[in-house]
Scaffold this motif. Structure first.
Motif, PDB file in Angstrom:
ATOM      1  N   HIS A   1       0.824  -1.211   0.000  1.00 45.81           N
ATOM      2  CA  HIS A   1       0.000   0.000   0.000  1.00 45.81           C
ATOM      3  C   HIS A   1       0.860   1.264   0.000  1.00 45.81           C
ATOM      4  O   HIS A   1       0.577   2.215  -0.732  1.00 45.81           O
ATOM      5  N   THR A   2       1.918   1.255   0.779  1.00 47.16           N
ATOM      6  CA  THR A   2       2.735   2.466   0.924  1.00 47.16           C
ATOM      7  C   THR A   2       3.594   2.704  -0.311  1.00 47.16           C
ATOM      8  O   THR A   2       3.654   3.815  -0.847  1.00 47.16           O
ATOM      9  N   LEU A   3       4.267   1.653  -0.784  1.00 45.06           N
ATOM     10  CA  LEU A   3       5.155   1.805  -1.945  1.00 45.06           C
ATOM     11  C   LEU A   3       4.350   2.159  -3.201  1.00 45.06           C
ATOM     12  O   LEU A   3       4.677   3.116  -3.913  1.00 45.06           O
ATOM     13  N   LEU A   4       3.317   1.368  -3.477  1.00 46.87           N
ATOM     14  CA  LEU A   4       2.545   1.602  -4.697  1.00 46.87           C
ATOM     15  C   LEU A   4       1.745   2.895  -4.563  1.00 46.87           C
ATOM     16  O   LEU A   4       1.511   3.597  -5.556  1.00 46.87           O
ATOM     17  N   GLY A   5       1.346   3.227  -3.331  1.00 48.76           N
ATOM     18  CA  GLY A   5       0.648   4.495  -3.085  1.00 48.76           C
ATOM     19  C   GLY A   5       1.538   5.700  -3.354  1.00 48.76           C
ATOM     20  O   GLY A   5       1.057   6.793  -3.635  1.00 48.76           O
ATOM     21  N   ALA A   6       2.852   5.502  -3.281  1.00 46.38           N
ATOM     22  CA  ALA A   6       3.813   6.571  -3.617  1.00 46.38           C
ATOM     23  C   ALA A   6       4.163   6.539  -5.107  1.00 46.38           C
ATOM     24  O   ALA A   6       5.100   7.214  -5.541  1.00 46.38           O
ATOM     25  N   ASP A   7       3.428   5.750  -5.885  1.00 44.61           N
ATOM     26  CA  ASP A   7       3.603   5.675  -7.348  1.00 44.61           C
ATOM     27  C   ASP A   7       4.933   5.037  -7.750  1.00 44.61           C
ATOM     28  O   ASP A   7       5.447   5.281  -8.840  1.00 44.61           O
ATOM     29  N   LYS A   8       5.507   4.235  -6.849  1.00 41.59           N
ATOM     30  CA  LYS A   8       6.692   3.445  -7.184  1.00 41.59           C
ATOM     31  C   LYS A   8       6.235   2.028  -7.532  1.00 41.59           C
ATOM     32  O   LYS A   8       5.092   1.666  -7.270  1.00 41.59           O
ATOM     33  N   TYR A   9       7.149   1.239  -8.098  1.00 40.68           N
ATOM     34  CA  TYR A   9       6.766  -0.132  -8.409  1.00 40.68           C
ATOM     35  C   TYR A   9       7.620  -1.144  -7.652  1.00 40.68           C
ATOM     36  O   TYR A   9       8.698  -0.801  -7.127  1.00 40.68           O
ATOM     37  N   GLY A  10       7.144  -2.369  -7.595  1.00 41.99           N
ATOM     38  CA  GLY A  10       7.862  -3.448  -6.937  1.00 41.99           C
ATOM     39  C   GLY A  10       8.216  -4.553  -7.917  1.00 41.99           C
ATOM     40  O   GLY A  10       7.605  -4.670  -8.985  1.00 41.99           O
ATOM     41  N   LEU A  11       9.212  -5.355  -7.549  1.00 42.41           N
ATOM     42  CA  LEU A  11       9.591  -6.538  -8.331  1.00 42.41           C
ATOM     43  C   LEU A  11       9.618  -7.731  -7.382  1.00 42.41           C
ATOM     44  O   LEU A  11      10.194  -7.643  -6.291  1.00 42.41           O
ATOM     45  N   GLU A  12       9.025  -8.843  -7.803  1.00 43.91           N
ATOM     46  CA  GLU A  12       8.959 -10.039  -6.958  1.00 43.91           C
ATOM     47  C   GLU A  12       9.558 -11.238  -7.679  1.00 43.91           C
ATOM     48  O   GLU A  12       9.579 -11.283  -8.903  1.00 43.91           O
ATOM     49  N   ASN A  13      10.029 -12.195  -6.878  1.00 45.78           N
ATOM     50  CA  ASN A  13      10.656 -13.407  -7.419  1.00 45.78           C
ATOM     51  C   ASN A  13      11.886 -13.082  -8.271  1.00 45.78           C
ATOM     52  O   ASN A  13      12.093 -13.689  -9.333  1.00 45.78           O
ATOM     53  N   LEU A  14      12.700 -12.149  -7.806  1.00 46.44           N
ATOM     54  CA  LEU A  14      13.975 -11.897  -8.488  1.00 46.44           C
ATOM     55  C   LEU A  14      14.926 -13.074  -8.259  1.00 46.44           C
ATOM     56  O   LEU A  14      14.821 -13.800  -7.263  1.00 46.44           O
ATOM     57  N   ALA A  15      15.871 -13.247  -9.166  1.00 50.11           N
ATOM     58  CA  ALA A  15      16.826 -14.366  -9.105  1.00 50.11           C
ATOM     59  C   ALA A  15      18.264 -13.834  -9.111  1.00 50.11           C
ATOM     60  O   ALA A  15      18.523 -12.721  -9.578  1.00 50.11           O
ATOM     61  N   ASN A  16      19.166 -14.635  -8.585  1.00 51.04           N
ATOM     62  CA  ASN A  16      20.609 -14.423  -8.760  1.00 51.04           C
ATOM     63  C   ASN A  16      21.149 -13.124  -8.171  1.00 51.04           C
ATOM     64  O   ASN A  16      22.201 -12.628  -8.600  1.00 51.04           O
ATOM     65  N   LEU A  17      20.474 -12.585  -7.161  1.00 53.34           N
ATOM     66  CA  LEU A  17      20.934 -11.317  -6.587  1.00 53.34           C
ATOM     67  C   LEU A  17      22.279 -11.461  -5.879  1.00 53.34           C
ATOM     68  O   LEU A  17      22.980 -10.468  -5.671  1.00 53.34           O
ATOM     69  N   ALA A  18      22.654 -12.710  -5.522  1.00 55.07           N
ATOM     70  CA  ALA A  18      23.969 -12.899  -4.882  1.00 55.07           C
ATOM     71  C   ALA A  18      25.110 -12.740  -5.878  1.00 55.07           C
ATOM     72  O   ALA A  18      26.266 -12.677  -5.469  1.00 55.07           O
ATOM     73  N   THR A  19      24.795 -12.665  -7.152  1.00 58.32           N
ATOM     74  CA  THR A  19      25.855 -12.668  -8.166  1.00 58.32           C
ATOM     75  C   THR A  19      26.121 -11.292  -8.756  1.00 58.32           C
ATOM     76  O   THR A  19      26.878 -11.165  -9.724  1.00 58.32           O
ATOM     77  N   ILE A  20      25.482 -10.237  -8.215  1.00 63.23           N
ATOM     78  CA  ILE A  20      25.753  -8.888  -8.734  1.00 63.23           C
ATOM     79  C   ILE A  20      26.335  -8.047  -7.600  1.00 63.23           C
ATOM     80  O   ILE A  20      26.181  -8.375  -6.423  1.00 63.23           O
ATOM     81  N   PRO A  21      27.015  -6.954  -7.950  1.00 63.80           N
ATOM     82  CA  PRO A  21      27.599  -6.133  -6.894  1.00 63.80           C
ATOM     83  C   PRO A  21      26.518  -5.518  -6.002  1.00 63.80           C
ATOM     84  O   PRO A  21      25.389  -5.298  -6.454  1.00 63.80           O
ATOM     85  N   GLY A  22      26.886  -5.212  -4.764  1.00 61.56           N
ATOM     86  CA  GLY A  22      25.946  -4.561  -3.860  1.00 61.56           C
ATOM     87  C   GLY A  22      25.469  -3.234  -4.420  1.00 61.56           C
ATOM     88  O   GLY A  22      24.322  -2.827  -4.225  1.00 61.56           O
ATOM     89  N   ARG A  23      26.344  -2.567  -5.115  1.00 62.55           N
ATOM     90  CA  ARG A  23      26.014  -1.303  -5.770  1.00 62.55           C
ATOM     91  C   ARG A  23      26.835  -1.194  -7.040  1.00 62.55           C
ATOM     92  O   ARG A  23      27.975  -1.648  -7.061  1.00 62.55           O
ATOM     93  N   GLY A  24      26.294  -0.608  -8.077  1.00 64.76           N
ATOM     94  CA  GLY A  24      27.080  -0.364  -9.282  1.00 64.76           C
ATOM     95  C   GLY A  24      26.477  -0.940 -10.546  1.00 64.76           C
ATOM     96  O   GLY A  24      26.867  -0.555 -11.644  1.00 64.76           O
ATOM     97  N   ALA A  25      25.514  -1.859 -10.403  1.00 53.65           N
ATOM     98  CA  ALA A  25      24.872  -2.406 -11.604  1.00 53.65           C
ATOM     99  C   ALA A  25      23.626  -1.593 -11.955  1.00 53.65           C
ATOM    100  O   ALA A  25      22.975  -1.019 -11.077  1.00 53.65           O
ATOM    101  N   THR A  26      23.321  -1.565 -13.238  1.00 57.30           N
ATOM    102  CA  THR A  26      22.021  -1.086 -13.692  1.00 57.30           C
ATOM    103  C   THR A  26      21.126  -2.298 -13.879  1.00 57.30           C
ATOM    104  O   THR A  26      21.546  -3.281 -14.485  1.00 57.30           O
ATOM    105  N   ALA A  27      19.916  -2.255 -13.341  1.00 54.32           N
ATOM    106  CA  ALA A  27      18.963  -3.320 -13.632  1.00 54.32           C
ATOM    107  C   ALA A  27      18.002  -2.803 -14.692  1.00 54.32           C
ATOM    108  O   ALA A  27      17.391  -1.733 -14.535  1.00 54.32           O
ATOM    109  N   ILE A  28      17.913  -3.547 -15.788  1.00 57.74           N
ATOM    110  CA  ILE A  28      17.007  -3.209 -16.888  1.00 57.74           C
ATOM    111  C   ILE A  28      15.766  -4.071 -16.695  1.00 57.74           C
ATOM    112  O   ILE A  28      15.860  -5.298 -16.618  1.00 57.74           O
TER     113      ILE A  28
END
Lengths: 280, 280
Positions: A233-260
């Motif tokens: 309710h809070t996130l979507l109410g602020a007109d932002k979006y969410g992503l669920e069931n993402l994969a392989n997050l352990a394999t990218i840098p903590g910061r520095g990647a662009t997610a397309i």
């Protein structure tokens, strides 16, 4: 997802701790291995080097498959419509609810009048990926959540969460994705038990940082035991979006990647399946 | 798709001729206008400027909608599963054949044992977009095809077709996309009549250049009147992929953009819906 330099060697980003009890080797032997092997056979890898132009790519998307665990309702189904021997070409038909596999929650998923899939703008589909690793805690407690303290500790290590951020929770939960019961993890209390974002962390991000989205490697932005869906309710109410069931997050840098975020622009969609790729 | 500098002003690429009888203004008043207006409301644009970091973005994807014209079989269908007033959140269900709307033809669509959707590698999803404009000829002759001469003339103007190219035909056919009969354009001979690639052009590209894919703004890589699907067999037989029903190709530079092909990794998919975005 490719076998180039590991996340630790990413230029311009400090190493992300792999102190969460799920080693890279265990990851490769686990749920991710089949997808890795399938997506990048060795011959293609060689060809990939010049094409990638020195950049690393990782797939943050699960294979969209029959029976992928869903929060409620029916999992995706497919059937073969035509085959090469019988018809000269091959094609399947799919039937699924929009919130299946790796997908977006658009504002209109919970908010009356909120934006729907075709209204998410192109720039919003390119986010500065930030990975908040709570996998160590989640391994002990399936109700673990991303807290404000986690965000502050991330910033102490990696610097301020950048503008246009996609703030992604890595809980290690994807190791359960091939077992729908374990992935949902219903308890004797009748509630699901899997990690998510605390409402306080989301409010802090909305008030203090410039984010575009948050994402999780579980079935829901809210922790599984939420009965109020406060984060949605809070996130979507602020007109932002969410992503669920993402994969392989352990394999990218903590910061520095662009997610397309390759969301299919589903007509009047409440979000829906998207191809999410990290590049740095 | 955004209201930044038009394609003509793209850095590092020569202007592409808009001599094809479908002016930019007519395009904006046509099929593209609704999508443009929907996808990029003015407030989002302002926020987009820093996010895009000086880059231009265009959407090469049609809205995935009920009734989108298909080559054969049933068009996509959707139904509302739950609503915010009744259930607290909103979600749709979709049923469609893989070759609906803007989508990929993977090698396995025609080739026994050919690669399927999850086997397309990440680097292959980033192609150097090249636009071959045959819209002037297609306006007079629906059976117009991309010829070797078109490719040579492109190279005289823009330079050699780059490595890892996605070679896209712009025929102007998307102006018909909201009228399935006009888009398929069946003739009294019982055949469809819409533009596509000649087999000679595809053989030339495969023999003389390093392409990753070809794409069209029509229903098929082969021209509509093909009865042999020679282009499909040859291209997919060379382990390359195709893109069909591309949108907005008149709005990107002839050369210089990267097309990001956000294919959903459909399990055992013969290709399937993809979000295709151009960036330069």
């Amino acid at each position: 997802m490719c076998l180039q330099a590991p996340a630790e060697a990413a230029p311009g980003s400090a190493p992300r701790p792999h102190d969460h009890g799920i080693s890279r080797r265990r990851f490769l032997l686990g749920a991710g291995a089949a997808a890795l092997a399938t997506a990048l056979p060795a011959p293609a890898l060689a060809a990939a080097v010049p094409r990638a132009a020195g950049r690393s790519l990782r797939d943050l998307t699960h294979v969209f498959r029959e029976g992928f665990p869903v929060y409620g309702g029916d999992p995706p189904e497919r059937r073969t419509l035509v085959t090469i021997p019988d018809d000269g070409f091959y094609q399947q038909e799919w039937t699924f609810a929009e919130h299946s596999a790796t997908h977006m929650d658009a504002p209109g998923h919970f908010i009356p009048g909120g934006r729907l899939s075709p209204q998410i703008t192109l720039p919003e589909l390119f986010v500065n990926a930030v990975v908040i690793d709570i996998s160590r805690r989640a391994a002990r407690n399936p109700d673990a959540v991303v807290t404000v303290r986690d965000l502050r500790r991330f910033e102490e290590r990696f610097g301020r969460i950048p503008r246009d951020a996609g703030v992604f929770m890595y809980s290690g939960w994807e190791s359960r994705v091939h077992d729908p019961e374990a992935y949902r993890n219903a308890g004797p209390d009748g509630l699901f038990h899997f990690p998510g974002f605390s409402i306080e962390a989301v409010e802090w991000l909305l008030e203090n940082r410039d984010i575009t989205s948050i994402g999780v490697d579980t079935l829901s932005l809210d922790p599984g035991n939420s009965q109020t869906f406060a984060v949605h309710h809070t996130l979507l109410g602020a007109d932002k979006y969410g992503l669920e069931n993402l994969a392989n997050l352990a394999t990218i840098p903590g910061r520095g990647a662009t997610a397309i975020v390759g969301l299919i622009p589903w007509e009047e969609g409440s979000g829906g399946p998207a191809r999410v790729i990290a590049r740095w």
